[in-house]
Write a protein that holds these residues in place. Structure first.
Motif, PDB file in Angstrom:
ATOM      1  N   ASP A 115       0.864  -1.189   0.000  1.00 41.95           N
ATOM      2  CA  ASP A 115       0.000   0.000   0.000  1.00 41.95           C
ATOM      3  C   ASP A 115       0.897   1.234   0.000  1.00 41.95           C
ATOM      4  O   ASP A 115       1.692   1.436   0.931  1.00 41.95           O
ATOM      5  CB  ASP A 115      -0.908  -0.006   1.238  1.00 41.95           C
ATOM      6  CG  ASP A 115      -1.791   1.230   1.284  1.00 41.95           C
ATOM      7  OD1 ASP A 115      -2.905   1.187   0.724  1.00 41.95           O
ATOM      8  OD2 ASP A 115      -1.351   2.267   1.847  1.00 41.95           O
ATOM      9  N   GLY A 116       0.779   2.031  -1.057  1.00 39.22           N
ATOM     10  CA  GLY A 116       1.703   3.146  -1.250  1.00 39.22           C
ATOM     11  C   GLY A 116       1.763   4.121  -0.084  1.00 39.22           C
ATOM     12  O   GLY A 116       2.853   4.501   0.353  1.00 39.22           O
ATOM     13  N   ALA A 117       0.603   4.508   0.435  1.00 41.38           N
ATOM     14  CA  ALA A 117       0.587   5.493   1.522  1.00 41.38           C
ATOM     15  C   ALA A 117       1.173   4.902   2.797  1.00 41.38           C
ATOM     16  O   ALA A 117       1.939   5.560   3.517  1.00 41.38           O
ATOM     17  CB  ALA A 117      -0.841   5.984   1.761  1.00 41.38           C
ATOM     18  N   ALA A 118       0.815   3.655   3.079  1.00 37.65           N
ATOM     19  CA  ALA A 118       1.335   2.998   4.287  1.00 37.65           C
ATOM     20  C   ALA A 118       2.840   2.798   4.178  1.00 37.65           C
ATOM     21  O   ALA A 118       3.580   2.967   5.152  1.00 37.65           O
ATOM     22  CB  ALA A 118       0.633   1.656   4.494  1.00 37.65           C
ATOM     23  N   GLY A 162      17.187   9.146   0.223  1.00 39.12           N
ATOM     24  CA  GLY A 162      16.120   9.997   0.744  1.00 39.12           C
ATOM     25  C   GLY A 162      14.804   9.250   0.805  1.00 39.12           C
ATOM     26  O   GLY A 162      14.654   8.160   0.248  1.00 39.12           O
ATOM     27  N   HIS A 163      13.843   9.833   1.499  1.00 37.92           N
ATOM     28  CA  HIS A 163      12.554   9.160   1.663  1.00 37.92           C
ATOM     29  C   HIS A 163      11.894   8.852   0.322  1.00 37.92           C
ATOM     30  O   HIS A 163      11.443   7.732   0.089  1.00 37.92           O
ATOM     31  CB  HIS A 163      11.618  10.021   2.522  1.00 37.92           C
ATOM     32  CG  HIS A 163      12.025  10.050   3.976  1.00 37.92           C
ATOM     33  ND1 HIS A 163      11.640  11.046   4.834  1.00 37.92           N
ATOM     34  CD2 HIS A 163      12.791   9.199   4.712  1.00 37.92           C
ATOM     35  CE1 HIS A 163      12.139  10.802   6.037  1.00 37.92           C
ATOM     36  NE2 HIS A 163      12.840   9.703   5.987  1.00 37.92           N
ATOM     37  N   ASP A 164      11.865   9.834  -0.576  1.00 44.15           N
ATOM     38  CA  ASP A 164      11.214   9.612  -1.866  1.00 44.15           C
ATOM     39  C   ASP A 164      11.953   8.562  -2.687  1.00 44.15           C
ATOM     40  O   ASP A 164      11.341   7.676  -3.292  1.00 44.15           O
ATOM     41  CB  ASP A 164      11.142  10.922  -2.662  1.00 44.15           C
ATOM     42  CG  ASP A 164      10.155  11.913  -2.058  1.00 44.15           C
ATOM     43  OD1 ASP A 164       9.495  11.570  -1.044  1.00 44.15           O
ATOM     44  OD2 ASP A 164      10.037  13.027  -2.594  1.00 44.15           O
ATOM     45  N   ILE A 219      11.787   0.791  -3.377  1.00 46.06           N
ATOM     46  CA  ILE A 219      11.100  -0.384  -2.807  1.00 46.06           C
ATOM     47  C   ILE A 219       9.861  -0.718  -3.646  1.00 46.06           C
ATOM     48  O   ILE A 219       9.594  -1.891  -3.925  1.00 46.06           O
ATOM     49  CB  ILE A 219      10.736  -0.124  -1.326  1.00 46.06           C
ATOM     50  CG1 ILE A 219      12.025  -0.032  -0.496  1.00 46.06           C
ATOM     51  CG2 ILE A 219       9.821  -1.232  -0.789  1.00 46.06           C
ATOM     52  CD1 ILE A 219      11.809   0.399   0.951  1.00 46.06           C
ATOM     53  N   GLY A 220       9.138   0.307  -4.067  1.00 49.02           N
ATOM     54  CA  GLY A 220       7.980   0.056  -4.925  1.00 49.02           C
ATOM     55  C   GLY A 220       8.363  -0.655  -6.215  1.00 49.02           C
ATOM     56  O   GLY A 220       7.690  -1.578  -6.667  1.00 49.02           O
ATOM     57  N   ALA A 221       9.480  -0.225  -6.803  1.00 49.37           N
ATOM     58  CA  ALA A 221       9.953  -0.866  -8.033  1.00 49.37           C
ATOM     59  C   ALA A 221      10.360  -2.306  -7.776  1.00 49.37           C
ATOM     60  O   ALA A 221      10.086  -3.207  -8.585  1.00 49.37           O
ATOM     61  CB  ALA A 221      11.128  -0.071  -8.613  1.00 49.37           C
TER      62      ALA A 221
END
Lengths: 117, 117
Positions: B17-20, B44-46, B52-54
């Motif tokens: 979950d992207g927001a979490a 950095g955070h972004d 990690i999403g990738a």
């Protein structure tokens, strides 16, 4: 070349001649390099040389040797080592994680894999 | 506390979950943190959240889990992980080396212990 650098790293921990050891420290470590493990730490050529000299005093008659193969990517490398009397089973071993820049160590963290029971 | 931090580290790699995921990234990583392994890197955070999403997109249906115990001293820690389908043998595993400052990750280097043959 990285293989040779790691071999020199092990060699410097075994070099008990002060002048030869310092010469090797300056050759393979960055001037502002840092080393830390659970027992000791050092920074810069003088600090790292003194740290290694003190470690040699703690383990007389023991020598370091590489264990296994290098694992490297980019400017990172990990490698393992044993410490023990020449020709006998090691009494301790560890794994070091290094950042290498311009062919010299910039930062090394050592972890212990096994120690005397 | 370090145990919980490492558990959260694994959890964020599994959080799809992207927001979490982003909320957890900001909680456990320093704002200027860096991550690097042989396949990817992020800063950095972004940058770390996107990395990690990738990775999750590359390994659908796979989850990370911790392997073994933590080994820590000072601000350094190493820990190992497996990656695989839930309930099945892992297909890959690695060991990460981290610098933790103020309870958050400042710098993590990942090495691969085994990969799909």
């Amino acid at each position: 070349m990285l293989e040779a650098l790691i071999d020199s790293y092990i060699a410097v921990w075994n070099e008990t001649d002060g002048a030869a050891r310092y010469a090797l420290v300056t050759k393979i470590w960055e001037p502002d390099a840092r080393y830390i493990d659970p027992m000791t730490s050092g920074q810069g050529h003088d600090g790292i040389d003194a740290m290694i000299g003190a470690a040699q005093g703690q383990f007389p008659g023991m020598t370091f040797s590489r264990r296994g193969t290098l694992d490297a990517f980019g400017d990172r490398v990990r490698f393992s080592w044993d410490l023990g009397p020449a020709g006998a089973a090691p009494v301790a071993g560890g794994t070091d994680f290094a950042v290498v820049t311009d062919g010299r160590f910039a930062n090394v963290t050592g972890f212990l894999d096994f120690t005397p029971g």
